[in-house]
Structure formats: structure tokens, C-alpha cells
Design an enzyme around this catalytic site. Structure first.
Site, PDB file in Angstrom:
ATOM      1  N   GLU A 122      19.958  25.043  62.414  1.00 37.21           N
ATOM      2  CA  GLU A 122      18.779  24.236  62.140  1.00 37.21           C
ATOM      3  C   GLU A 122      19.111  22.740  62.184  1.00 37.21           C
ATOM      4  O   GLU A 122      18.356  21.935  62.739  1.00 37.21           O
ATOM      5  CB  GLU A 122      18.193  24.578  60.764  1.00 37.21           C
ATOM      6  CG  GLU A 122      17.738  26.022  60.630  1.00 37.21           C
ATOM      7  CD  GLU A 122      18.787  26.909  60.004  1.00 37.21           C
ATOM      8  OE1 GLU A 122      18.445  27.712  59.135  1.00 37.21           O
ATOM      9  OE2 GLU A 122      19.983  26.799  60.397  1.00 37.21           O
ATOM     10  N   ARG A 127      38.990  42.795  71.942  1.00 37.91           N
ATOM     11  CA  ARG A 127      39.766  42.070  70.928  1.00 37.91           C
ATOM     12  C   ARG A 127      39.172  40.698  70.644  1.00 37.91           C
ATOM     13  O   ARG A 127      39.219  40.216  69.517  1.00 37.91           O
ATOM     14  CB  ARG A 127      41.227  41.929  71.384  1.00 37.91           C
ATOM     15  CG  ARG A 127      41.953  43.246  71.484  1.00 37.91           C
ATOM     16  CD  ARG A 127      43.345  43.085  72.064  1.00 37.91           C
ATOM     17  NE  ARG A 127      44.014  44.372  72.204  1.00 37.91           N
ATOM     18  CZ  ARG A 127      45.159  44.551  72.855  1.00 37.91           C
ATOM     19  NH1 ARG A 127      45.759  43.511  73.432  1.00 37.91           N
ATOM     20  NH2 ARG A 127      45.707  45.753  72.929  1.00 37.91           N
TER      21      ARG A 127
END
Length: 360
Positions: free
Chosen positions: A46, A178
Site C-alpha cells: 500500500e 528450492r
């Protein structure tokens, strides 16, 4: 909201233990600011979007994938930034289960005259943050099991050979997993047999932590996981103190647990306490069996090579006690079978925490 969901996945590194969040600011039907969260200590989505929007945020609408926070952490509350910017509408997809937020962000905005609604693209937002949602609800990491086996479910021949069951393209595809997890976990027998690297093998992504289950502390000091600089070894309280000191001198974190075997739930709880909320389990057979027996697996990636090894003496991919009856077997949901090199990879959900966009 679709744009906000797209933005949420832009960070090059995992934001965990924080959630994936994307945000857009809309004024007069046009997006005037975009933002996403890059991890602890960085601007929230935001705040980034509001900075990009600048003065155009006055009177605008804000669309964000997760309820805005209303507390001080590494950064100030997003609700304060939203109010200062003069935003008039906030639309968020998913409420934040963090007990410091959990509806308080929305209530605070409404109390200051901001129109707030929620639920737009909620299912996509839930699937995006399945790892974070499990962690907030249980205090445990999201666990993925990655298996590479022959068509008859073997991970080694009867003489112990395991390199390589899958081909190079399938292994490269598996290594990408991974990069999607903060830690890779294996048992000591895998380390002793293969001396694996367990990293991403590329500069694009940071390597995960290597977590080794090693009750008797047999790990070689010269092993590649010890040399990685990101290694945790879990042993029992009877482990040799001299070996513990030698490992710690090499930068290894040594965690001790009571009992003959490493208890999975306390280990996972401790990993989550260290901020590691996504764990990839790669084996071997005994470790994989203990995770399935303990119903600790959320998602499965099973790489199938088009070979048959045979023999009752060949090591099976999943050991442990197993199911006594078919009705107690682990049944995967939303299974997909995709090509992987000359073989395939089967992806499926093993727990209620593993979510897909299409789930309801």
C-alpha cells in the site's frame, strides 16, 4: 484486483514470514500507483503504491490483496498512510489472520469515513498466501514433499545406486522448487550417500537453509551442506559435544531435541519461530515416511522417471509405518500430471492448507 494479485508475485525473493501482497491505486478509472511487498523491513504494498500515486491518491480507490495492517512492526501502519493520502475507498481480497490485524484495519478505516469492502477475488488471494495462512493458523511451516522415483516407486537400486533416476531437465525443474522454499530438509543418510548441495545452483535466487535430521550427529565436517553457510543440524541430546562445537565453529546451527528420533512437530515449530515458514522435504525414504506418517505434508511433487528398478530390496520412496488400510491412505486432491524432461511430475495437494485458485 487481478493486477494487484499479479503484482504480489513480483518480488525476486520470498517475503516470508510476511505475506505476498500487491496493491493498486485507481483514480478516475485509471491506475495511478502500483506496489508490492518485498519482505520484512521494506515498504508494504500500500505504501509503495501510494508513493507512486502521489497527489493523485486524494479521493482515489485502493485495491489490495490483503487487509491493510494497523499496527507498528518493522514499518508504520498502512492504515495511517491510507488516511494521510486521502483515499476514499479500500477494497481488499482477504482478511489478515494476524492477531494484530484481524479486522481491526478495516474497522479503523471505516471509523475515519473510508468506504471498505472485502472478498473480491478472495479465493485467488487465499491460494496466493496458503503458506502464510497455515503459519498464522497453526504456527507451523507449509511443507512440500519432493520425490524423484522410478515408475515402481524406487529411489535407488538394490545395490544403493541413485544417481541419476531422473534426467538433467527434470532435475533442473526440481531445483526450481528450492527457490520457492526457505528451507530444504533431508535425513543424514542422504548426506552420507550423496553429499548433496541442496541449493538453487544459480545467482537468480538465494539459496535456502539446509536442515539435516541427524540424531547421532554423523554429519561429515567436510560435507557441502556444512560448507554452505546456511545449515541447521537437528540432533538428540546425547550427541557428542565436541562435534557440536566443531560444527558451530563452522557456522552451523545445531539444535538438540529429546528422544531417539527428531520429533517433527517441535522441529517444524522451531523453524517457524526462526521465520522459516516454507519447507521442502527431499528425503530419504525414512524421513519421507515419517512426514507422511505424521500427516505433516501439505503438497507433493512426485517426479516420475520412465524406468523400472524392481526388487524388494530396492529402497522405496516413502518408508515409515504406512497405511494399514486403504481408507487410511493419504489421498491427494487436485492432481496434475505434467511433463518433466523425459518423464513426468505429479503435483497434488495433501492437506487442507494446500490451495488452488479453483478450490472452494
Amino acid at each position: 484486483m487481478h493486477e494487484a494479485l499479479r503484482l504480489a508475485l513480483l518480488p525476486k525473493v520470498l517475503p516470508y514470514p510476511n505475506p505476498w501482497v500487491g496493491c493498486v491505486v485507481v483514480s478516475n478509472g485509471h491506475i495511478v500507483g502500483r506496489g508490492y511487498h518485498r519482505g520484512p523491513g521494506t515498504d508494504h504494498a500500500e505504501v509503495m503504491a501510494l508513493k507512486k500515486a502521489g497527489a493523485k491518491a486524494q479521493g482515489a480507490a485502493l485495491y489490495v490483496t490483503l487487509e491493510p495492517c494497523c499496527h507498528y512492526g518493522h514499518t508504520p501502519p498502512c492504515t495511517d498512510a491510507i488516511l494521510r493520502a486521502g483515499i476514499k475507498e479500500v477494497h481488499y481480497a482477504l482478511g489478515d489472520p494476524n492477531p494484530l490485524v484481524r479486522g481491526r484495519g478495516a474497522r479503523m478505516l471505516r471509523a475515519h469515513g473510508v468506504a471498505v469492502d472485502s472478498g473480491l477475488s478472495k479465493q485467488r488471494a487465499r491460494a496466493l498466501n496458503e503458506v502464510y495462512l497455515k503459519y498464522r493458523a497453526t504456527g507451523l511451516p507449509f511443507v512440500t514433499a519432493k520425490i524423484a522415483a522410478s515408475l515402481d516407486g524406487k529411489i535407488a537400486t538394490r545395490t544403493g545406486q541413485s544417481k541419476w533416476i531422473t534426467d538433467a531437465r527434470a532435475r533442473a525443474q526440481a531445483r526450481l522448487l528450492r527457490a520457492q522454499h526457505q528451507a530444504v530438509l533431508v535425513g543424514i543418510n542422504t548426506v552420507l550417500a550423496d553429499d548433496p548441495h541442496l541449493g538453487c545452483r544459480g545467482a537468480r535466487f538465494p539459496d535456502p537453509w539446509r536442515v539435516i535430521l541427524d540424531s547421532r550427529l554423523r554429519i561429515p565436517l567436510a560435507s557441502r551442506v556444512v560448507k554452505s553457510g546456511k545449515c541447521i543440524v537437528a540432533c538428540n541430546t546425547h550427541a557428542d559435544m565436541t562435534k557440536i562445537r566443531q560444527l558451530e565453529q563452522r557456522g552451523v546451527k545445531v539444535w538438540t531435541f529429546s528422544g531417539r528420533r527428531i520429533p517433527l512437530r517441535p522441529l517444524l515449530k522451531r523453524l517457524a519461530g526462526e521465520g522459516m515458514i516454507s519447507v521442502l522435504v527431499e528425503g530419504g525414504s525414512t524421513v519421507m515416511g515419517s512426514f507422511f506418517d505424521g500427516h505433516a505434508v501439505d503438497r507433493v511433487y512426485w517426479f516420475l522417471a520412465p524406468i523400472i528398478l524392481g526388487s524388494a530390496k530396492s529402497l522405496s520412496a516413502v518408508g515409515g509405518r504406512g497405511a494399514a488400510r486403504l481408507r487410511s491412505s493419504i489421498r491427494l486432491r487436485h492432481v496434475q500430471l505434467l511433463p518433466a524432461g523425459r518423464g513426468w511430475v505429479l503435483r497434488g495437494n495433501a492437506s487442507r492448507w494446500a490451495l488452488d485458485d479453483r478450490e472452494h
